[in-house]
Design a protein around this motif. Structure first.
Motif, PDB file in Angstrom:
ATOM      1  N   ALA A 191       0.303  -1.031   0.265  1.00  8.96           N
ATOM      2  CA  ALA A 191      -0.411   0.141  -0.006  1.00  8.96           C
ATOM      3  C   ALA A 191       1.158   0.787  -0.039  1.00  8.96           C
ATOM      4  CB  ALA A 191      -0.705   0.097   1.361  1.00  8.96           C
ATOM      5  N   GLU A 192       0.778   2.431  -0.764  1.00 10.74           N
ATOM      6  CA  GLU A 192       1.561   3.678  -0.779  1.00 10.74           C
ATOM      7  C   GLU A 192       0.275   4.498   0.501  1.00 10.74           C
ATOM      8  OE1 GLU A 192       1.232   7.976  -3.025  1.00 10.74           O
ATOM      9  OE2 GLU A 192       0.205   6.425  -3.842  1.00 10.74           O
ATOM     10  N   ILE A 193       1.649   4.670   1.516  1.00 12.04           N
ATOM     11  CA  ILE A 193       1.406   5.145   2.725  1.00 12.04           C
ATOM     12  C   ILE A 193       1.615   6.906   2.869  1.00 12.04           C
ATOM     13  CG2 ILE A 193       1.614   5.380   5.154  1.00 12.04           C
ATOM     14  CD1 ILE A 193       0.950   2.597   4.024  1.00 12.04           C
ATOM     15  N   ILE A 194      -0.237   7.206   2.626  1.00 13.60           N
ATOM     16  CA  ILE A 194       0.001   8.592   2.457  1.00 13.60           C
ATOM     17  C   ILE A 194       0.377   9.808   3.881  1.00 13.60           C
ATOM     18  CG2 ILE A 194      -0.802   8.195   0.276  1.00 13.60           C
ATOM     19  CD1 ILE A 194      -3.335   9.492   1.596  1.00 13.60           C
ATOM     20  N   ALA A 195       0.409   9.506   4.961  1.00 16.18           N
ATOM     21  CA  ALA A 195       0.242   9.444   5.804  1.00 16.18           C
ATOM     22  C   ALA A 195       1.046   8.429   6.841  1.00 16.18           C
ATOM     23  CB  ALA A 195      -0.736  10.152   7.053  1.00 16.18           C
ATOM     24  N   GLU A 196       1.816   8.877   7.308  1.00 20.03           N
ATOM     25  CA  GLU A 196       2.472   7.507   8.068  1.00 20.03           C
ATOM     26  C   GLU A 196       1.383   7.965  10.244  1.00 20.03           C
ATOM     27  OE1 GLU A 196       4.299   4.883   8.848  1.00 20.03           O
ATOM     28  OE2 GLU A 196       5.289   6.030   6.517  1.00 20.03           O
TER      29      GLU A 196
ATOM     30  N   ALA B 258      -3.711   5.498   3.768  1.00 22.33           N
ATOM     31  CA  ALA B 258      -2.774   5.287   2.776  1.00 22.33           C
ATOM     32  C   ALA B 258      -3.922   5.639   1.485  1.00 22.33           C
ATOM     33  CB  ALA B 258      -2.887   3.888   2.491  1.00 22.33           C
ATOM     34  N   ARG B 259      -3.582   4.868  -0.071  1.00 22.43           N
ATOM     35  CA  ARG B 259      -4.140   4.607  -1.235  1.00 22.43           C
ATOM     36  C   ARG B 259      -3.881   3.643  -1.910  1.00 22.43           C
ATOM     37  NH1 ARG B 259      -4.533   9.848  -2.782  1.00 22.43           N
ATOM     38  NH2 ARG B 259      -2.524  10.707  -1.684  1.00 22.43           N
ATOM     39  N   ASP B 260      -5.255   3.070  -2.176  1.00 21.08           N
ATOM     40  CA  ASP B 260      -4.762   1.710  -3.098  1.00 21.08           C
ATOM     41  C   ASP B 260      -4.365   1.636  -4.043  1.00 21.08           C
ATOM     42  OD1 ASP B 260      -7.556   2.247  -4.959  1.00 21.08           O
ATOM     43  OD2 ASP B 260      -8.839   1.669  -2.709  1.00 21.08           O
ATOM     44  N   PRO B 261      -4.814   0.771  -4.636  1.00 22.49           N
ATOM     45  CA  PRO B 261      -4.000   0.565  -7.213  1.00 22.49           C
ATOM     46  C   PRO B 261      -4.675   1.493  -7.392  1.00 22.49           C
ATOM     47  CG  PRO B 261      -3.778  -1.734  -5.091  1.00 22.49           C
ATOM     48  CD  PRO B 261      -4.374  -0.844  -4.880  1.00 22.49           C
ATOM     49  N   GLU B 262      -5.793   1.546  -7.323  1.00 26.33           N
ATOM     50  CA  GLU B 262      -7.398   2.386  -7.907  1.00 26.33           C
ATOM     51  C   GLU B 262      -6.832   4.044  -8.080  1.00 26.33           C
ATOM     52  OE1 GLU B 262      -9.934   1.300 -10.113  1.00 26.33           O
ATOM     53  OE2 GLU B 262      -9.327  -0.686  -9.595  1.00 26.33           O
ATOM     54  N   GLY B 263      -6.076   4.444  -7.030  1.00 28.30           N
ATOM     55  CA  GLY B 263      -5.837   5.842  -5.888  1.00 28.30           C
ATOM     56  C   GLY B 263      -7.306   6.193  -5.561  1.00 28.30           C
TER      57      GLY B 263
ATOM     58  N   GLY C 255      -8.514   6.951  -1.288  1.00 29.14           N
ATOM     59  CA  GLY C 255      -7.879   7.015   0.143  1.00 29.14           C
ATOM     60  C   GLY C 255      -8.236   6.676   1.269  1.00 29.14           C
ATOM     61  N   TRP C 256      -7.787   5.736   1.776  1.00 26.98           N
ATOM     62  CA  TRP C 256      -8.537   4.552   3.179  1.00 26.98           C
ATOM     63  C   TRP C 256      -7.334   5.871   4.304  1.00 26.98           C
ATOM     64  CZ3 TRP C 256     -12.073   2.067   2.967  1.00 26.98           C
ATOM     65  CH2 TRP C 256     -12.185   0.898   1.482  1.00 26.98           C
ATOM     66  N   TYR C 257      -8.107   6.413   5.418  1.00 27.98           N
ATOM     67  CA  TYR C 257      -8.325   6.749   6.687  1.00 27.98           C
ATOM     68  C   TYR C 257      -8.310   5.714   7.721  1.00 27.98           C
ATOM     69  CZ  TYR C 257      -7.368  10.819   2.895  1.00 27.98           C
ATOM     70  OH  TYR C 257      -6.683  11.060   2.673  1.00 27.98           O
ATOM     71  N   PHE C 258      -7.734   5.418   8.573  1.00 26.43           N
ATOM     72  CA  PHE C 258      -7.535   4.018   9.294  1.00 26.43           C
ATOM     73  C   PHE C 258      -7.347   5.046  11.151  1.00 26.43           C
ATOM     74  CE2 PHE C 258      -6.396   1.961   5.516  1.00 26.43           C
ATOM     75  CZ  PHE C 258      -7.733   0.971   6.326  1.00 26.43           C
ATOM     76  N   GLY C 259      -8.419   4.626  11.824  1.00 25.57           N
ATOM     77  CA  GLY C 259      -7.597   5.303  13.099  1.00 25.57           C
ATOM     78  C   GLY C 259      -8.942   5.240  14.171  1.00 25.57           C
ATOM     79  N   THR C 260      -8.426   5.642  15.012  1.00 26.84           N
ATOM     80  CA  THR C 260      -9.418   4.956  16.237  1.00 26.84           C
ATOM     81  C   THR C 260     -10.708   5.970  16.940  1.00 26.84           C
ATOM     82  OG1 THR C 260      -7.562   6.172  18.123  1.00 26.84           O
ATOM     83  CG2 THR C 260      -6.925   4.191  17.999  1.00 26.84           C
ATOM     84  N   TYR C 261     -10.826   7.027  16.070  1.00 27.43           N
ATOM     85  CA  TYR C 261     -11.747   7.681  16.439  1.00 27.43           C
ATOM     86  C   TYR C 261     -13.190   7.154  16.156  1.00 27.43           C
ATOM     87  CZ  TYR C 261     -15.188  11.767  16.496  1.00 27.43           C
ATOM     88  OH  TYR C 261     -15.861  12.598  16.927  1.00 27.43           O
TER      89      TYR C 261
END
Length: 141
Positions: free
Chosen positions: A99-104, A117-122, A124-130
């Motif tokens: 995966a392309e990580i766009i924010a550590e 992260a960004r997937d191969p199609e472009g 945006g996926w944002y993951f977090g505890t909130y």
């Protein structure tokens, strides 16, 4: 009614140029669970991927003839925030899967631990505890 956050019941959906490859990526990199996939050959008419911590997404192949398409979404224009209790572990998994990580992983000003992260199609996926703010009690409850 209490002031707890209810289980997710919104199912974001997206289109993909190569939906079968995107499904594999989302399962391998992020840990979505493939629940159902309908379609023949390379075409995916409908897929449901469940998120182990609640909710999920739906996706399908982009339709070459968009006339009459109720959801004429362009691939690569989707973004979602996905709640996870383990963003650092998930980021490591996503990196290992390419995966392309766009924010550590980082701590936010509102108390969440997030990464993006960004997937191969472009997309945006944002993951977090909130998990979202608790809902207010309905008037008259």
């Amino acid at each position: 009614m209490d002031d707890t956050t209810p289980a997710p019941q919104v199912w974001p959906s997206l289109r993909a140029e190569n939906a079968r490859a995107l499904i594999r990526f989302l399962v391998d990199a992020f840990g979505f669970e493939e629940t159902v996939v309908y379609g023949e050959g390379d075409r995916v008419d409908h897929a449901q991927l469940d998120w182990p911590e609640g909710g999920g997404i739906m996706l399908g192949s982009v339709k070459k003839d968009a006339q009459g398409d109720l959801s004429p979404l362009r691939p690569g224009t989707f973004a979602a925030y996905v709640v996870t209790a383990r963003p650092d572990e998930l980021c490591t998994r996503a990196k290992a899967a390419g995966a392309e990580i766009i924010a550590e992983p980082h701590d936010t000003e509102y108390g969440s631990r997030d990464f993006a992260a960004r997937d191969p199609e472009g997309n945006g996926w944002y993951f977090g505890t909130y998990p979202g703010a608790p809902r207010k009690a309905a008037a008259g409850s």
